[in-house]
Design a protein around this motif. Sequence first.
Motif, PDB file in Angstrom:
ATOM      1  N   GLY A 160       0.805  -1.220   0.000  1.00  0.00           N
ATOM      2  CA  GLY A 160       0.000   0.000   0.000  1.00  0.00           C
ATOM      3  C   GLY A 160       0.835   1.266   0.000  1.00  0.00           C
ATOM      4  N   HIS A 161       2.098   1.147   0.362  1.00  0.00           N
ATOM      5  CA  HIS A 161       2.944   2.335   0.468  1.00  0.00           C
ATOM      6  C   HIS A 161       4.025   2.388  -0.605  1.00  0.00           C
ATOM      7  CE1 HIS A 161       0.531   3.134   3.906  1.00  0.00           C
ATOM      8  NE2 HIS A 161       0.675   1.854   4.184  1.00  0.00           N
ATOM      9  N   VAL A 162       3.845   1.590  -1.641  1.00  0.00           N
ATOM     10  CA  VAL A 162       4.651   1.740  -2.849  1.00  0.00           C
ATOM     11  C   VAL A 162       4.302   3.103  -3.444  1.00  0.00           C
ATOM     12  CG1 VAL A 162       4.928   0.893  -5.225  1.00  0.00           C
ATOM     13  CG2 VAL A 162       4.761  -0.739  -3.336  1.00  0.00           C
ATOM     14  N   ARG A 170      -1.851  12.762  -0.497  1.00  0.00           N
ATOM     15  CA  ARG A 170      -1.268  12.370   0.782  1.00  0.00           C
ATOM     16  C   ARG A 170      -1.908  11.074   1.286  1.00  0.00           C
ATOM     17  NH1 ARG A 170       2.158  14.974   3.913  1.00  0.00           N
ATOM     18  NH2 ARG A 170       1.795  17.066   3.116  1.00  0.00           N
ATOM     19  N   CYS A 171      -1.064  10.169   1.768  1.00  0.00           N
ATOM     20  CA  CYS A 171      -1.522   8.877   2.292  1.00  0.00           C
ATOM     21  C   CYS A 171      -2.127   9.082   3.678  1.00  0.00           C
ATOM     22  CB  CYS A 171      -0.332   7.923   2.367  1.00  0.00           C
ATOM     23  SG  CYS A 171      -0.714   6.313   3.054  1.00  0.00           S
ATOM     24  N   LEU A 172      -3.366   8.617   3.874  1.00  0.00           N
ATOM     25  CA  LEU A 172      -4.044   8.820   5.156  1.00  0.00           C
ATOM     26  C   LEU A 172      -3.402   7.988   6.261  1.00  0.00           C
ATOM     27  CD1 LEU A 172      -7.772   8.733   3.943  1.00  0.00           C
ATOM     28  CD2 LEU A 172      -6.362  10.744   4.448  1.00  0.00           C
ATOM     29  N   PHE A 173      -2.685   6.927   5.882  1.00  0.00           N
ATOM     30  CA  PHE A 173      -2.077   6.063   6.903  1.00  0.00           C
ATOM     31  C   PHE A 173      -0.696   6.561   7.313  1.00  0.00           C
ATOM     32  CE2 PHE A 173       0.541   2.501   8.284  1.00  0.00           C
ATOM     33  CZ  PHE A 173      -0.243   1.992   9.308  1.00  0.00           C
ATOM     34  N   CYS A 174       0.205   6.753   6.342  1.00  0.00           N
ATOM     35  CA  CYS A 174       1.597   7.055   6.706  1.00  0.00           C
ATOM     36  C   CYS A 174       1.942   8.534   6.562  1.00  0.00           C
ATOM     37  CB  CYS A 174       2.579   6.191   5.914  1.00  0.00           C
ATOM     38  SG  CYS A 174       2.844   6.735   4.214  1.00  0.00           S
ATOM     39  N   GLY A 175       1.051   9.312   5.933  1.00  0.00           N
ATOM     40  CA  GLY A 175       1.281  10.748   5.826  1.00  0.00           C
ATOM     41  C   GLY A 175       2.194  11.165   4.683  1.00  0.00           C
ATOM     42  N   GLY A 178       1.801  10.248  -2.412  1.00  0.00           N
ATOM     43  CA  GLY A 178       1.911   9.418  -3.602  1.00  0.00           C
ATOM     44  C   GLY A 178       1.891   7.921  -3.366  1.00  0.00           C
ATOM     45  N   CYS A 179       1.490   7.479  -2.151  1.00  0.00           N
ATOM     46  CA  CYS A 179       1.383   6.033  -1.896  1.00  0.00           C
ATOM     47  C   CYS A 179       0.228   5.438  -2.707  1.00  0.00           C
ATOM     48  CB  CYS A 179       1.091   5.762  -0.425  1.00  0.00           C
ATOM     49  SG  CYS A 179       2.423   6.166   0.698  1.00  0.00           S
ATOM     50  N   LEU A 180       0.359   4.170  -3.071  1.00  0.00           N
ATOM     51  CA  LEU A 180      -0.729   3.464  -3.745  1.00  0.00           C
ATOM     52  C   LEU A 180      -2.036   3.583  -2.952  1.00  0.00           C
ATOM     53  CD1 LEU A 180      -1.858   1.568  -5.924  1.00  0.00           C
ATOM     54  CD2 LEU A 180      -0.993  -0.363  -4.572  1.00  0.00           C
TER      55      LEU A 180
HETATM   56 ZN   LIG Z   1       1.570   5.518   2.788  1.00  0.00          ZN
END
Ligand SMILES: [Zn+2]
Length: 323
Positions: A160-162, A170-175, A178-180
């Motif tokens: 998910g974080h590729v 912005r990724c809601l999980f890691c911040g 551009g994460c998948l």
């Molecule tokens: Zn992420």
Amino acid sequence: MSLDLVLGVDVGGTAIKAGAVDRRGRMVAKREVATPPGGPRAVVARVAEVAADLQREAGRARAVGVGWPTPLDPERGVVLFDNKLGSAGVNVAGLVSRATGRPACIENDANAAALAEYLYGAAKGAGSVVLLTLGTGVGGGIVLGGEVWHGRDGAAGEVGHVKVHPGGRRCLFCGRRGCLEAYAGAQAILKRYRGAGNKADGMKDVVDAARRGERLAVTIVSEMAEMIGMAVADLANVLNPEIVVIGGGVARAGEILFGPIRAAVEREALPNVSKGLRIVPAKLGNDAGLLGAAGCAWRRFGTSASSRTLTTASRRSRIASSS
Ligand SMILES: [Zn+2]
């Protein structure tokens, strides 16, 4: 004569699913209960109740495999990191073994799902598998040469974080950007879709709207497929798997998703990597986690007679003290 069985348990944030499973992955009994509050000990106590209940119905089980929603060390049975159940540092396999009186092992839930598809589902017979699970977020698991790849800290398979779009959403999980997951996770997609004034109970509504040709939904679903395709192309270039399995509710959307994913992979991956690469929907649905946990128990405790009475941890310490 009772059946030869193990128990597979899938511990999630809201529900515990458990089943009695035979060597070929057939489930002969199943239970689902709410995950109790109160931390890992309360969860393990509930698992033990369900295990007892299942064994009253299906007969005595050989071992218990538990899918746990955190990075963990499957060899020691210990959780490495946990912001969900507060189980960091806890020997969950040991607790489960003591509470149930059966040998026990644990596996990360996403890895368990990958193992299940490899042993019993869409990737049966393949040597190497990448699983992507499209849920609230995007999870995954990797099976290489028949073994789950855990990585150094049990954190492998975080597909998910590729990065699929440098500087992107912005990724809601890691911040990070551009994460998948920012393009293919339900939480991110629904936030974007509803934020534009649309109504949707879940991903199915967004996919249905895309089928009707509604503009934003079409954009979202085609971006989702494109970004999944980019990530799969990179993973395929690095790992050269035989098969990529895509699971989670939205994977049932069919060709509206899989067509563009396959096209993107064909375009972005090296020709010799994409040629013959199968990209297919998962087969086991919501049972994948518990079936993979059962598969893990079969692999670890399915043969050795001595393993019937010892947890992995105590077996390891025995081996260490006898050498
Ligand atoms: Zn992420």
